[in-house]
Motif scaffolding. Structure first.
Motif, PDB file in Angstrom:
ATOM      1  N   LYS A 146      43.747  36.028  83.077  1.00 58.67           N
ATOM      2  CA  LYS A 146      41.875  35.679  83.500  1.00 58.67           C
ATOM      3  C   LYS A 146      41.232  34.333  83.118  1.00 58.67           C
ATOM      4  O   LYS A 146      41.655  33.630  81.588  1.00 58.67           O
ATOM      5  N   GLU A 147      39.666  34.279  83.680  1.00 55.94           N
ATOM      6  CA  GLU A 147      39.352  33.665  83.262  1.00 55.94           C
ATOM      7  C   GLU A 147      38.849  33.923  81.269  1.00 55.94           C
ATOM      8  O   GLU A 147      39.104  34.715  81.108  1.00 55.94           O
ATOM      9  N   ARG A 148      39.071  32.827  80.688  1.00 61.36           N
ATOM     10  CA  ARG A 148      38.864  33.476  78.684  1.00 61.36           C
ATOM     11  C   ARG A 148      37.504  33.865  79.145  1.00 61.36           C
ATOM     12  O   ARG A 148      37.545  35.199  77.883  1.00 61.36           O
ATOM     13  N   GLN A 149      36.431  33.255  79.373  1.00 59.01           N
ATOM     14  CA  GLN A 149      35.266  34.534  79.095  1.00 59.01           C
ATOM     15  C   GLN A 149      35.781  36.003  79.958  1.00 59.01           C
ATOM     16  O   GLN A 149      35.031  37.287  79.213  1.00 59.01           O
ATOM     17  N   GLU A 150      36.680  35.999  81.103  1.00 58.63           N
ATOM     18  CA  GLU A 150      36.382  37.612  81.564  1.00 58.63           C
ATOM     19  C   GLU A 150      37.306  38.494  80.461  1.00 58.63           C
ATOM     20  O   GLU A 150      37.432  39.528  80.622  1.00 58.63           O
ATOM     21  N   ALA A 151      38.642  37.482  79.842  1.00 61.78           N
ATOM     22  CA  ALA A 151      39.797  38.338  79.959  1.00 61.78           C
ATOM     23  C   ALA A 151      38.907  39.155  78.498  1.00 61.78           C
ATOM     24  O   ALA A 151      39.511  40.442  77.516  1.00 61.78           O
ATOM     25  N   LYS A 152      38.245  37.969  77.866  1.00 58.96           N
ATOM     26  CA  LYS A 152      37.898  38.604  76.405  1.00 58.96           C
ATOM     27  C   LYS A 152      36.508  39.728  76.213  1.00 58.96           C
ATOM     28  O   LYS A 152      36.411  41.112  75.796  1.00 58.96           O
ATOM     29  N   ALA A 153      36.047  39.851  77.738  1.00 60.91           N
ATOM     30  CA  ALA A 153      34.842  41.092  78.124  1.00 60.91           C
ATOM     31  C   ALA A 153      36.075  42.422  78.503  1.00 60.91           C
ATOM     32  O   ALA A 153      35.874  43.942  78.183  1.00 60.91           O
ATOM     33  N   ILE A 154      36.943  42.223  79.238  1.00 64.22           N
ATOM     34  CA  ILE A 154      37.869  43.397  79.106  1.00 64.22           C
ATOM     35  C   ILE A 154      38.544  43.935  78.270  1.00 64.22           C
ATOM     36  O   ILE A 154      38.186  45.055  77.461  1.00 64.22           O
ATOM     37  N   THR A 157      35.629  45.454  75.442  1.00 67.43           N
ATOM     38  CA  THR A 157      35.292  46.633  76.466  1.00 67.43           C
ATOM     39  C   THR A 157      36.232  48.213  76.704  1.00 67.43           C
ATOM     40  O   THR A 157      36.106  49.160  75.673  1.00 67.43           O
ATOM     41  N   GLU A 169      44.521  34.565  73.044  1.00 66.84           N
ATOM     42  CA  GLU A 169      43.479  33.127  73.696  1.00 66.84           C
ATOM     43  C   GLU A 169      44.660  31.776  72.502  1.00 66.84           C
ATOM     44  O   GLU A 169      44.651  31.602  71.885  1.00 66.84           O
ATOM     45  N   THR A 645      41.589  29.717  80.174  1.00 69.51           N
ATOM     46  CA  THR A 645      42.065  31.000  80.302  1.00 69.51           C
ATOM     47  C   THR A 645      42.582  31.660  79.571  1.00 69.51           C
ATOM     48  O   THR A 645      42.922  31.237  78.315  1.00 69.51           O
TER      49      THR A 645
END
Length: 753
Positions: A146-154, A157, A169, A645
């Motif tokens: 995933k894009e880095r920010q999206e992966a971090k948010a997942i 959560t 990362e 990513t």
């Protein structure tokens, strides 16, 4: 009133008064302290209504430590929580020009609480990281790119919801972090990471290097900055940081004098060379070797190895019959991918007779303490012995300060060389690693138009810094006519910095991992310095629609192959390479139809294209935005971890209740073999078996001794134990006090009657 008068008055008092006084005295001596202690315990307890038991984190004092561990401070003074431990297994299959590697990390939580493990680990700087699996019991969870920010948010959560999750990362091309959330008390979680990397060929030797330890990095303060003013018209902005991710690349490091080695590692390599094998050698580890056939061997680390130095394996063909050409192919989707190795011949030619102007730069910072400093001195002494009287040279030494031996380069006569040797022999390793200014000083060329000398820079360092991009930018901006040759020193050099600096500086990279390698490695380096390069290289494919990397071919030094990766619509026709060896033209044509099958070539091609975008951005030939778009597109299409990513895996089933506390646990690292702990972190005041440094930068910059208490106070943790034990103790003390009063009153009553 004098004592004699007091005694007469005491003797004249009634009997009941004396009994009362004795009772009060007994209460003061025995009972009141118990009541006071019980009251103190209860007053220290938080006023809360809940009585349900929450997970208890195992706590200990420094005196209770029995083996090497990382202790994190709790809210109770003098008590600490043990950090998560990790074990690593590396399984490698070499198939001709590529290596497929699976790294398995086993995280074990030794405490009674729920933890999040954060582990920094190194990988080869040119590897393509593309796979992630998390195994919990019998459940296997596969990661997604995933894009880095999206992966971090997942990940965040899932962590908050009590689900097990893993996040990989990239902090640097050779430094990654793996976060694993919600590891239960005494639970194990297995994380597997898959990657591809190319095999290296130089001077007829094939090699594979697996970094196993992240060396502590010096992160310079924000002295040289640029400002980013907001475009919204407010006039406010922010200043840059040379190491914006300093917290993520700084891991706690154990003092080897007081801690047993942690992070046990096993390595297994199935070497399928594709030709009859000659010598197979592990440079820095004891290994066991099993011969399968003439072209295949299985190499494993001897028992008891730990992650404290890089693993390197080298092999040569039998009878030194090294192939000069290699061609491999892989078909993925609608495209063919090719990987070609082409080694130009060694042709006797008229040498460039111009003298050389060499600036030697030697790192004598704290991280070079121990054997690294000895290797650097020996390497530089060898280099001085190779200078000719017509050459010019200078020596720059640096830690967090810098000295130039001479104000400008001087003739390499006996007197100046002797002065340089005395200067080098006097060096001691200490202080920080401020590398930028000495690099700029070496690149500073007072005679940029002078073509009567060949200008070269030889830079000896372990590269243990966090501001790599500042150095790369400096080389790109100021290289001029200079060529930069990097010499990596020690058991765990920063290969990403070394290779990229040499690429931008149009030089080469040499690694010296032990004292025994100094002469051979420096001899090879000077063979490159003294011999003309293969220049003006051009590669063309007869078939159209080819995307090749590198698009601009570099000059080659003696013994180096040209390595080309390409994406083609169809692998047909020929590949032709042309260039100049000295003053002689050279050409080679390779038919593509007979290419052997390779593995992972598409991912290696994409990884090299990503590196090209980074280099072009540094050189200023494309904008940062254009580079980011290119990198993101390649990473998502080929499933690769990059700075833009990440890989994330989430178990959909929650394992931790939301009301249970979660503690972050940074997994400790070993100090690289041969390093001197005091030289890196400053001289320590040592106490017990677990003195760790959770904040490397603060300790490295501090001039005062650091005690165990100082080191551990950096990491406050929530108190996760319940107060049940304290309440029970308090109640018992009150019962004892009540019983004592009852017995005393009963005894007094009997006497009165």
């Amino acid at each position: 009133m004098n004592p004699l008068t007091l005694n007469r008055k005491k003797r004249s008092m009634p009997r009941w008064v004396g009994q009362s006084c004795r009772a009060i005295g007994l209460i003061n001596i025995l009972i009141l302290p118990l009541i006071a202690l019980a009251a103190t315990l209860f007053s220290a307890l938080p006023a809360r209504a809940e009585t349900s038991a929450s997970p208890q984190t195992q706590q200990m004092t420094l005196d209770e430590v029995k083996s090497g561990s990382l202790l994190l401070k709790s809210t109770e003074p003098g008590r600490y929580v043990e950090a998560t431990r990790v074990a690593t297994d590396v399984d490698i299959v070499v198939s001709g020009p590529t290596a497929r590697t699976r790294i398995t990390q086993i995280f074990t939580n030794p405490s009674n609480g729920w933890v999040e493990a954060v582990y920094a680990y190194p990988l080869p700087e040119d590897s393509a990281v593309h796979g992630l699996k998390m195994v919990v019991g019998k459940r296997v969870i596969v990661g997604d790119i995933k894009e880095r920010q999206e992966a971090k948010a997942i990940y965040e959560t899932a962590k908050a919801a009590g689900q097990k999750a893993s996040l990989v990362e990239q902090e640097r091309p050779n430094l990654f972090t793996n976060s694993v959330a919600n590891i239960g008390p005494h639970e194990q979680v297995v994380v597997q990471i898959d990657l591809q990397e190319p095999i290296r060929l130089s001077n007829n030797v094939f090699s594979l290097r697996i970094p196993l330890v992240v060396a502590p990095r010096y992160n310079p303060a924000s002295v040289t900055q640029s400002a980013d003013i907001s475009a919204n018209g407010t006039g406010w902005g922010t200043a840059s940081d040379p190491v914006p991710d300093r917290e993520k690349i700084t891991s706690p490091v154990l003092d080897p004098r007081l801690n047993a080695l942690v992070n046990p590692v096993s390595v297994k390599v199935r070497l399928q060379a594709g030709f009859n094998l000659g010598e197979v050698k592990s440079q820095y580890h004891a290994v066991k070797t099993e011969t399968v056939n003439d072209q295949t061997q299985v190499i494993t680390l001897a028992d008891g190895a730990h992650a404290d130095r890089d693993f390197e394996l080298t092999w040569t063909p039998k009878d030194n019959k090294t192939p000069t050409v290699g061609l491999f192919r892989e078909h993925v989707g609608k495209d063919d991918y090719a990987l070609a190795y082409i080694t130009p011949p060694v042709i006797e030619q008229q040498k460039d007779t111009r003298p050389r102007e060499i600036v030697f730069v030697i790192d004598n910072s704290g991280s070079m303490g121990g054997t690294s400093m000895d290797q650097a001195k020996a390497s530089l002494d060898y280099a001085l012995s190779r200078l000719k009287p017509a050459d010019r040279f200078n020596v720059i030494r640096f830690d967090d300060t810098m000295d130039l031996l001479f104000t400008d380069t001087v003739k390499a006569d006996a007197k100046n060389v002797s002065t340089a040797r005395e200067f080098i022999n006097s060096l001691q390793a200490s202080g920080g690693t401020e590398m930028l200014e000495p690099l700029r000083a070496a690149l500073n060329d007072p005679r940029p138009a002078d073509q009567s000398f060949i200008r070269q820079i030889v830079f000896l360092t372990d590269g243990a810094i966090g501001n790599e991009q500042q150095l790369l930018d400096a080389i790109a901006a100021k290289r001029g006519r200079s060529r930069v040759f990097m010499v990596g020193i020690g058991s765990a050099p920063n290969n990403y910095l070394m290779n990229r600096a040499a690429e931008l500086g149009r030089g080469s990279f040499t690694s010296i991992g032990s004292g025994e390698q100094v002469n051979d490695c420096m001899r090879d380096l000077f063979a490159k310095l003294e011999n003309p390069v293969v220049t003006n290289l051009v590669a063309t494919f007869s078939s159209g629609n080819v995307d090749m990397t590198p698009s601009n071919l570099p000059d080659l030094y003696r013994g180096e192959p040209l390595v080309i990766a390409a994406k083609l619509g169809s692998l047909s026709g020929t590949l032709t390479v042309k260039g100049m060896i000295g003053r002689q033209p050279w050409e080679m044509t390779v038919p593509l139809a007979n290419a052997a099958t390779g593995e992972g070539l598409s991912k290696l091609w994409a990884r090299r294209k990503i590196s090209d975008a980074e280099v072009e951005s540094t050189l200023g030939t494309i904008s940062i935005d254009d580079a980011n778009k290119r990198i993101l597109k390649l990473a998502l299409e080929h499933g690769l971890v990059t700075r833009l990513t990440s890989l994330v895996a989430v178990d959909k089933t929650p394992s931790r209740n939301a009301d249970m506390p979660l503690t972050r646990s940074d997994v400790p690292l070993n100090l690289p073999a041969g390093w001197d702990f005091d030289r890196v972190f400053g001289e320590q005041t040592l106490r017990k078996a677990d003195i760790n440094s959770p904040d490397i930068e603060q300790i490295a910059h501090s001039n005062k001794p650091v005690t165990a208490q100082d080191a551990l106070e950096q990491l406050p943790l929530p108190q996760t134990a319940t107060d049940a034990e304290l309440r029970m103790i308090g109640g018992l003390l009150i019962l004892l006090a009540s019983g004592a009063l009852f017995l005393f009153n009963r005894k007094s009553g009997l006497k009165a009657s």
